[in-house]
Design an enzyme around this catalytic site. Structure first.
Site, PDB file in Angstrom:
ATOM      1  N   GLY A   1     -31.511 -26.569 -16.201  1.00 41.18           N
ATOM      2  CA  GLY A   1     -31.302 -27.250 -14.924  1.00 41.18           C
ATOM      3  C   GLY A   1     -30.164 -28.253 -15.051  1.00 41.18           C
TER       4      GLY A   1
ATOM      5  CE  LYS B   1     -24.371  -4.180 -10.482  1.00 45.00           C
ATOM      6  NZ  LYS B   1     -25.501  -4.746  -9.842  1.00 45.00           N
TER       7      LYS B   1
HETATM    8  C1  F6R Z   1     -25.400  -8.609  -9.972  1.00 43.61           C
HETATM    9  C2  F6R Z   1     -26.585  -9.455  -9.966  1.00 43.61           C
HETATM   10  C3  F6R Z   1     -26.495 -10.736  -9.234  1.00 43.61           C
HETATM   11  C4  F6R Z   1     -27.844 -11.070  -8.570  1.00 43.61           C
HETATM   12  C5  F6R Z   1     -27.779 -12.477  -7.957  1.00 43.61           C
HETATM   13  C6  F6R Z   1     -29.059 -12.826  -7.238  1.00 43.61           C
HETATM   14  O1  F6R Z   1     -25.630  -7.434 -10.690  1.00 43.61           O
HETATM   15  O2  F6R Z   1     -27.586  -9.141 -10.556  1.00 43.61           O
HETATM   16  O3  F6R Z   1     -25.474 -10.732  -8.293  1.00 43.61           O
HETATM   17  O4  F6R Z   1     -28.123 -10.113  -7.596  1.00 43.61           O
HETATM   18  O5  F6R Z   1     -27.545 -13.414  -8.971  1.00 43.61           O
HETATM   19  O6  F6R Z   1     -30.146 -12.840  -8.108  1.00 43.61           O
HETATM   20  P1  F6R Z   1     -31.622 -12.734  -7.571  1.00 43.61           P
HETATM   21  O7  F6R Z   1     -31.780 -11.409  -6.928  1.00 43.61           O
HETATM   22  O8  F6R Z   1     -32.473 -12.888  -8.798  1.00 43.61           O
HETATM   23  O9  F6R Z   1     -31.815 -13.857  -6.605  1.00 43.61           O
END
Ligand code: F6R
Length: 610
Positions: free
Chosen positions: A103, A486
């Site tokens: 954090g 990606k």
């Molecule tokens: C790209 C990827 C990130 C996540 C983003 C959100 O491959 O994994 O762009 O999609 O950091 O993360 P979450 O879905 O965990 O909120």
């Protein structure tokens, strides 16, 4: 983001901590450290910049550092460069208090100046050292009391693990806006950033809430509220297998997770389709509620946001209601038009992304009802939502999301169908057709994966390009956003996604001989329009990879240099098939460029700082 693990029990702590840290490596980090206490050596701290292996070698896999209580940490630098000295654990000047932290402490400068004025010397640039020194400053023989005083003085986000050499029979954990779990065992306890670190040792966990503090001994775990009143915590049983978080013979987690997509998709939809009918048990939203909503806001980051972009196209078309998709990091600062009639759909794999969490809280404050789509059970976003639908993708370890993305899409289809049914905006025949096609998607994904060598071949032709453009219209554009992300995140190739109609408004000036363009044309209603854009870029020298459905394959092959075909399906479901070759393409390109696929540079799996 940083990974925390703490162990107190009867085994040697260091090997257990190193094992836990190895399981948290996927979160992303640039240095690692351990603090272990023994009566002979006191509190011993070992830290190293770089991969966990550097640290593990320094302590011979944990054999040279003894004691049955300790903390481990993988650091993702925020305050202060990656270095040995900035690594955690950070210790107080006397060396008796060690802290690991995930954090950001926002008021650390002011506290640092206060402590410096008292003559305290700092050795690192971190905000975490400020916490260790402040603990020492407040410490008068009762570490819990000192922790409580520190927590009331600091501002920001934190998950802490704390150990004090004066009371080595306990570990202290505290959290606010950063995830922290406790693991319960016979004669041992853990604290950790997430379940993967402890699953090998225990399946009984609890999720700390903001403001809570836990004191762990080998035999007891006591959780207190912010006023140090003991509270009862509900224990959760984790039901996935350790092997789900291991590579299982694949070279990379990303490859394994792509191959798991048909299963993950099936696991997410099958239990929710009964006799051709979508049943969302955990969704307490009815037709009367939907009738009065003024808008659906979709809030997310990164790939989850890209699912939101697909969702906007699908939902607006099917539900005939306004759907706005917004980046979580922008939401709080754009004075969003949210009312008590707004439904906010929050999408997050980890359920801990700080921007998404903060945006969700803001949406709630403004009156919205929150429906979240989350993969990690018990995560903050899941717990704070009015309704949560879980993507049953299992643990996703590779930093680049694949199976979580696919299962998020799966839930978007189910929600859309259910809402359309409740609102009466879909014909029964169309509903039945989509449900039937939905059930076929996993098999069609398998067909694509069975032919993955074709994508590998295309990657071998194009992996040396330095710049790539993804173009598409409508949901093809939305999929292009994900294909482009990606590729860039794991192969470090510069890549952009454009709505194909926008090319002429600027971007086409970048197209020259040999520029690689990935043209997405699976949205058959716009096939011809997209192919006109392909002709435009081809006539300026671009190499074009086309992606479309089989029925359009012959037509596409006349124009593009390489064609990737996916099975035909209902137009709404095309994104689920299109994304697989794009993920495979990114994977193979990164492989051929020798990139660290599962842990791309500068990236973290769970982004718990703003
Ligand atoms: C790209 C990827 C990130 C996540 C983003 C959100 O491959 O994994 O762009 O999609 O950091 O993360 P979450 O879905 O965990 O909120």
């Amino acid at each position: 983001m940083c990974g925390i693990v703490g162990y107190i029990g009867r085994e040697e702590a260091a090997p257990v901590l190193l094992d836990g840290l190895a399981r948290l490596e996927y979160r992303g980090y640039d240095s690692a450290g351990l603090a272990v206490f023994s009566q002979q050596d006191g509190l011993k701290v070992v830290k190293a910049k770089g991969r966990l292996k550097v640290l593990a070698d320094m302590v011979q896999g944990g054999r040279t550092i003894h004691g049955t209580v300790g903390l481990g940490h993988t650091r993702w630098a925020t305050h202060g460069e990656p270095s040995d000295v900035n690594s955690h654990p950070q210790v107080s000047a006397s060396g008796r208090i060690a802290v690991v932290h995930n954090g950001i402490i926002e008021n650390y400068v002011e506290i640092k100046e206060f402590l410096q004025a008292k003559g305290i010397k700092f050795v690192s640039q971190t905000d975490t050292e400020v916490v260790a020194q402040l603990l020492e400053y407040y410490y008068e023989g009762d570490i819990l009391d000192a922790v409580s005083k520190v927590l009331s003085r600091i501002q920001g986000a934190y998950a802490f693990g704390i150990i004090c050499a004066d009371c080595p029979d306990r570990l202290i954990a505290a959290r606010k806006d950063s995830p922290l779990i406790l693991g319960y065992g016979e004669g041992f306890h853990f604290l950790a950033s997430d379940v993967t670190a402890v699953i090998k040792y225990t399946r009984e966990v609890c999720y700390l809430e903001d403001g809570e503090i836990a004191v762990l001994t080998a035999d007891k775990a006591t959780v207190y509220d912010a006023y140090l009143q003991p509270i009862e915590k509900e224990k959760h049983h984790v039901d996935w297998e350790v092997s789900a978080a291991e590579k299982g013979g694949y070279e990379h987690f990303m490859a394994k997770e792509i191959m798991e997509e048909p299963k993950a998709f099936r696991d997410t939809i099958s239990p929710r389709i009964h006799n051709g009918h979508v049943v969302l048990d955990n969704l307490n939203i009815d037709g009367a509620y939907l009738e009065q909503i003024d808008k659906i806001y979709i809030i997310a980051c990164g790939s989850s946001y890209h699912v939101g972009v697909v969702a906007k196209y699908i939902m607006e078309k099917t539900l005939r209601r306004p759907v706005e998709v917004t980046l979580a990091s922008e939401f709080r600062y754009c004075q969003p038009l949210v009312t008590q009639h707004t439904l906010a759909i929050v999408i997050s794999q980890s359920g801990e992304t700080i921007d998404t969490l903060a945006a969700m809280r803001e949406a709630r404050r403004l009156g919205a009802r929150i429906l979240s789509i989350v993969n990690v059970v018990g995560s903050s976003i899941a717990r704070e939502s009015d309704d949560v639908l879980y993507t049953w993708a299992g643990p996703e370890i590779a930093v680049a999301t694949t199976k979580a993305y696919s299962t998020q899409l799966a839930l978007i289809y189910l929600i859309t169908l259910r809402f359309a049914e409740l609102l009466g905006t879909i014909e029964q025949g169309e509903y039945d057709k989509i449900v039937a096609e939905l059930l076929l998607i996993p098999t069609k994904m398998e067909q694509i994966l069975n032919n993955k060598e074709a994508i590998q071949y295309f990657a071998s032709i194009y992996f040396n390009h330095d710049s790539v453009f993804f173009i598409g219209r409508n949901i093809d554009y939305a999929i292009g956003l994900e294909g482009s992300l990606k590729l860039k995140e794991i192969s470090y190739i510069h890549s952009e996604a454009y709505a194909a109609g926008e090319l002429k408004h600027g971007t086409i000036s970048l197209i020259e001989d040999g520029t690689l363009v990935v043209a997405l044309a699976s949205h058959t209603a716009l096939f011809e329009k997209l192919m006109s854009n392909v002709v435009e870029v081809k006539s300026r020298g671009a190499d074009v990879i086309g992606l479309t459905v089989e029925s359009k394959g012959d037509e596409m092959k006349k124009t593009v240099d390489s064609a990737i075909l996916v099975p035909d399906t209902h137009p709404m479901l095309v994104p689920s098939l299109d994304v697989i070759p794009l993920q495979l393409f990114a994977y193979y390109v990164a492989l051929m460029r020798g990139c660290d696929i599962d842990k791309p540079r500068n990236l973290a799996k769970s982004v718990t700082v703003e």
